[in-house]
Design a protein around this motif. Sequence first.
Motif, PDB file in Angstrom:
ATOM      1  N   ALA A 188       0.795  -1.229   0.000  1.00 28.56           N
ATOM      2  CA  ALA A 188       0.000   0.000   0.000  1.00 28.56           C
ATOM      3  C   ALA A 188       0.826   1.276   0.000  1.00 28.56           C
ATOM      4  O   ALA A 188       0.298   2.350  -0.254  1.00 28.56           O
ATOM      5  CB  ALA A 188      -0.953   0.007   1.198  1.00 28.56           C
ATOM      6  N   SER A 189       2.113   1.173   0.285  1.00 29.84           N
ATOM      7  CA  SER A 189       2.917   2.395   0.381  1.00 29.84           C
ATOM      8  C   SER A 189       4.371   2.115   0.017  1.00 29.84           C
ATOM      9  O   SER A 189       4.795   0.961  -0.065  1.00 29.84           O
ATOM     10  CB  SER A 189       2.844   2.977   1.804  1.00 29.84           C
ATOM     11  OG  SER A 189       3.365   2.050   2.744  1.00 29.84           O
ATOM     12  N   GLY A 190       5.122   3.204  -0.188  1.00 32.09           N
ATOM     13  CA  GLY A 190       6.552   3.097  -0.409  1.00 32.09           C
ATOM     14  C   GLY A 190       6.918   2.250  -1.613  1.00 32.09           C
ATOM     15  O   GLY A 190       6.241   2.256  -2.647  1.00 32.09           O
ATOM     16  N   VAL A 191       8.008   1.500  -1.469  1.00 31.24           N
ATOM     17  CA  VAL A 191       8.489   0.649  -2.554  1.00 31.24           C
ATOM     18  C   VAL A 191       7.438  -0.383  -2.933  1.00 31.24           C
ATOM     19  O   VAL A 191       7.250  -0.702  -4.116  1.00 31.24           O
ATOM     20  CB  VAL A 191       9.807  -0.049  -2.155  1.00 31.24           C
ATOM     21  CG1 VAL A 191      10.271  -1.003  -3.256  1.00 31.24           C
ATOM     22  CG2 VAL A 191      10.896   0.979  -1.867  1.00 31.24           C
ATOM     23  N   GLY A 192       6.712  -0.890  -1.941  1.00 36.28           N
ATOM     24  CA  GLY A 192       5.674  -1.886  -2.216  1.00 36.28           C
ATOM     25  C   GLY A 192       4.607  -1.376  -3.159  1.00 36.28           C
ATOM     26  O   GLY A 192       4.177  -2.085  -4.079  1.00 36.28           O
ATOM     27  N   ALA A 193       4.179  -0.117  -2.966  1.00 37.87           N
ATOM     28  CA  ALA A 193       3.154   0.462  -3.833  1.00 37.87           C
ATOM     29  C   ALA A 193       3.687   0.661  -5.248  1.00 37.87           C
ATOM     30  O   ALA A 193       2.990   0.381  -6.240  1.00 37.87           O
ATOM     31  CB  ALA A 193       2.672   1.796  -3.255  1.00 37.87           C
ATOM     32  N   LEU A 194       4.929   1.149  -5.356  1.00 35.61           N
ATOM     33  CA  LEU A 194       5.525   1.354  -6.673  1.00 35.61           C
ATOM     34  C   LEU A 194       5.692   0.035  -7.415  1.00 35.61           C
ATOM     35  O   LEU A 194       5.421  -0.052  -8.619  1.00 35.61           O
ATOM     36  CB  LEU A 194       6.880   2.050  -6.522  1.00 35.61           C
ATOM     37  CG  LEU A 194       6.860   3.487  -5.992  1.00 35.61           C
ATOM     38  CD1 LEU A 194       8.281   3.974  -5.747  1.00 35.61           C
ATOM     39  CD2 LEU A 194       6.146   4.413  -6.970  1.00 35.61           C
ATOM     40  N   LEU A 195       6.145  -0.999  -6.698  1.00 33.07           N
ATOM     41  CA  LEU A 195       6.341  -2.295  -7.349  1.00 33.07           C
ATOM     42  C   LEU A 195       5.004  -2.904  -7.762  1.00 33.07           C
ATOM     43  O   LEU A 195       4.894  -3.484  -8.848  1.00 33.07           O
ATOM     44  CB  LEU A 195       7.086  -3.250  -6.408  1.00 33.07           C
ATOM     45  CG  LEU A 195       7.347  -4.641  -7.002  1.00 33.07           C
ATOM     46  CD1 LEU A 195       8.306  -4.550  -8.185  1.00 33.07           C
ATOM     47  CD2 LEU A 195       7.888  -5.596  -5.948  1.00 33.07           C
ATOM     48  N   THR A 196       3.993  -2.772  -6.909  1.00 26.58           N
ATOM     49  CA  THR A 196       2.672  -3.325  -7.231  1.00 26.58           C
ATOM     50  C   THR A 196       2.130  -2.710  -8.515  1.00 26.58           C
ATOM     51  O   THR A 196       1.622  -3.410  -9.396  1.00 26.58           O
ATOM     52  CB  THR A 196       1.703  -3.088  -6.062  1.00 26.58           C
ATOM     53  OG1 THR A 196       2.210  -3.740  -4.893  1.00 26.58           O
ATOM     54  CG2 THR A 196       0.318  -3.643  -6.377  1.00 26.58           C
ATOM     55  N   GLU A 197       2.249  -1.396  -8.647  1.00 32.70           N
ATOM     56  CA  GLU A 197       1.810  -0.716  -9.872  1.00 32.70           C
ATOM     57  C   GLU A 197       2.608  -1.208 -11.084  1.00 32.70           C
ATOM     58  O   GLU A 197       2.047  -1.454 -12.159  1.00 32.70           O
ATOM     59  CB  GLU A 197       1.974   0.795  -9.721  1.00 32.70           C
ATOM     60  CG  GLU A 197       1.033   1.443  -8.716  1.00 32.70           C
ATOM     61  CD  GLU A 197      -0.374   1.650  -9.261  1.00 32.70           C
ATOM     62  OE1 GLU A 197      -0.609   1.334 -10.455  1.00 32.70           O
ATOM     63  OE2 GLU A 197      -1.238   2.120  -8.503  1.00 32.70           O
ATOM     64  N   GLU A 209      -1.918  -3.845   5.550  1.00 28.46           N
ATOM     65  CA  GLU A 209      -2.898  -3.598   6.609  1.00 28.46           C
ATOM     66  C   GLU A 209      -3.945  -2.576   6.193  1.00 28.46           C
ATOM     67  O   GLU A 209      -4.891  -2.313   6.932  1.00 28.46           O
ATOM     68  CB  GLU A 209      -2.178  -3.153   7.886  1.00 28.46           C
ATOM     69  CG  GLU A 209      -1.309  -4.247   8.474  1.00 28.46           C
ATOM     70  CD  GLU A 209      -0.563  -3.797   9.721  1.00 28.46           C
ATOM     71  OE1 GLU A 209      -1.214  -3.305  10.656  1.00 28.46           O
ATOM     72  OE2 GLU A 209       0.675  -3.922   9.733  1.00 28.46           O
ATOM     73  N   ARG A 210      -3.767  -1.973   5.034  1.00 30.03           N
ATOM     74  CA  ARG A 210      -4.785  -1.094   4.452  1.00 30.03           C
ATOM     75  C   ARG A 210      -4.735  -1.247   2.940  1.00 30.03           C
ATOM     76  O   ARG A 210      -3.737  -1.706   2.383  1.00 30.03           O
ATOM     77  CB  ARG A 210      -4.553   0.371   4.838  1.00 30.03           C
ATOM     78  CG  ARG A 210      -3.242   0.953   4.310  1.00 30.03           C
ATOM     79  CD  ARG A 210      -3.097   2.415   4.698  1.00 30.03           C
ATOM     80  NE  ARG A 210      -1.845   2.979   4.225  1.00 30.03           N
ATOM     81  CZ  ARG A 210      -1.648   3.472   3.001  1.00 30.03           C
ATOM     82  NH1 ARG A 210      -2.650   3.476   2.120  1.00 30.03           N
ATOM     83  NH2 ARG A 210      -0.470   3.974   2.656  1.00 30.03           N
ATOM     84  N   ARG A 211      -5.818  -0.861   2.302  1.00 29.07           N
ATOM     85  CA  ARG A 211      -5.889  -0.992   0.846  1.00 29.07           C
ATOM     86  C   ARG A 211      -5.111   0.136   0.181  1.00 29.07           C
ATOM     87  O   ARG A 211      -5.209   1.303   0.581  1.00 29.07           O
ATOM     88  CB  ARG A 211      -7.342  -0.961   0.394  1.00 29.07           C
ATOM     89  CG  ARG A 211      -7.531  -1.228  -1.103  1.00 29.07           C
ATOM     90  CD  ARG A 211      -8.992  -1.135  -1.513  1.00 29.07           C
ATOM     91  NE  ARG A 211      -9.146  -1.360  -2.935  1.00 29.07           N
ATOM     92  CZ  ARG A 211      -9.291  -2.539  -3.512  1.00 29.07           C
ATOM     93  NH1 ARG A 211      -9.322  -3.623  -2.747  1.00 29.07           N
ATOM     94  NH2 ARG A 211      -9.411  -2.669  -4.818  1.00 29.07           N
ATOM     95  N   GLY A 212      -4.351  -0.201  -0.839  1.00 25.41           N
ATOM     96  CA  GLY A 212      -3.615   0.792  -1.596  1.00 25.41           C
ATOM     97  C   GLY A 212      -4.405   1.260  -2.811  1.00 25.41           C
ATOM     98  O   GLY A 212      -5.610   0.980  -2.936  1.00 25.41           O
ATOM     99  N   GLU A 213      -3.734   1.957  -3.706  1.00 28.27           N
ATOM    100  CA  GLU A 213      -4.414   2.611  -4.825  1.00 28.27           C
ATOM    101  C   GLU A 213      -4.417   1.802  -6.118  1.00 28.27           C
ATOM    102  O   GLU A 213      -5.077   2.205  -7.081  1.00 28.27           O
ATOM    103  CB  GLU A 213      -3.771   3.978  -5.078  1.00 28.27           C
ATOM    104  CG  GLU A 213      -3.917   4.937  -3.907  1.00 28.27           C
ATOM    105  CD  GLU A 213      -3.277   6.283  -4.173  1.00 28.27           C
ATOM    106  OE1 GLU A 213      -2.740   6.476  -5.297  1.00 28.27           O
ATOM    107  OE2 GLU A 213      -3.314   7.150  -3.281  1.00 28.27           O
ATOM    108  N   CYS A 214      -3.702   0.706  -6.174  1.00 32.00           N
ATOM    109  CA  CYS A 214      -3.622  -0.062  -7.422  1.00 32.00           C
ATOM    110  C   CYS A 214      -4.903  -0.880  -7.610  1.00 32.00           C
ATOM    111  O   CYS A 214      -5.105  -1.910  -6.957  1.00 32.00           O
ATOM    112  CB  CYS A 214      -2.408  -0.988  -7.410  1.00 32.00           C
ATOM    113  SG  CYS A 214      -2.192  -1.912  -8.943  1.00 32.00           S
TER     114      CYS A 214
END
Length: 370
Positions: free
Chosen positions: A31-40, A56-61
């Motif tokens: 949902a954030s940081g490197v994890g969010a960038l990699l998920t996208e 622990e929370r939903r991200g934007e992807c």
Amino acid sequence: MSSPDPQVRAARNKSTSPPPRGPVVAVTGAASGVGALLTERLAASEELKQVVAIDERRGECAEAEWHILDVRDPAIADRLRGADVVVHLALDLDLETDAAARTAYNVRGTQTVLTAAAAAGVHRVVLCTSTMVYGALPDNELPLSEDAELRATAEATGVGDLLEIERLARRAPRAHPGLNVTVVRPAVLVGGTDTALTRYFESPRLLVVAGSRPAWQFCHVDDLCSALEYAVLEKVDGELAVGCDGWLEQEEVEELSGIRRMELPSAVALGAAARLHRIGLTPSPAGDLAYTMYPWVVSGSRLHDAGWRPAYTNEEVLAQLLDEVSGRHTVAGRRLGRKDATAAGAAGATVALLGAAAVVRRARKVRRRI
């Protein structure tokens, strides 16, 4: 007989076309940081079948399949069923987090993910640590080979956790036959990050310990994500270092940044750093200072041999870092408010903090004599 309507033909072709053959990849800390960038990045890849995002929370992807839970929860095994690869990025390396709580989260989370992945039939787990695990030492070669001994100690922020994660990675294939583990170690990470090493460049003066030999190697978050994608697609495996090619000497950093140095004797700098951390004035332990004193540059040859190349140079990443920290004021790892920084002046804040440590030391001596 007339041919079907083009839209009907397209619908038939779509319904009969085989699904993507690539792997299903799960990302923790998505949902954030490197994890969010990699998920996208992975969700946009045509080489993957599906991306499962865990946090622990939903991200934007929107393209990922989301599962909301703590990575320490054994129920994560059910969420990983059907995944081929897991990228574990749910780590807490925040300078302000209580050290014991941080270690409990990082180590327990990694243990749970490795065990759950094995139970779910996942065949590869990708972990992310740091080139800090090699240690910053005066006799380090420039650059270190990737298979160099890990000589770091647990004295710097989060490094003890990273060393334990490295140990878990090496034990996992023996504990869970069939599970492969790839470890990716980025250099000083830049791009929306906040670490003791990025805060070094928020200081009014760059602290240089007399007689030391610093060497700076950076890693842009986009380069880290592209290296993680290489690991996900099994273009490379094992223990990998990722960063810009080469390094910058301290003199080059000072010239590029326009920030002048403040040089202190080793005993003064290390002693003050230890006392300031011990009395709670700064979040950074004295061990962080070693990484600004001695080289810990790594070659990154395994990724290069696999065809990967960084998109950024050290000079470009340093320029971005300086833009990101512009307007922030930090001394010895401690962030100052605008009013504090203005009142302290350029070098005055450093002198004030060193003086505070000296006052505390004298007060303790007096108490001992009494």
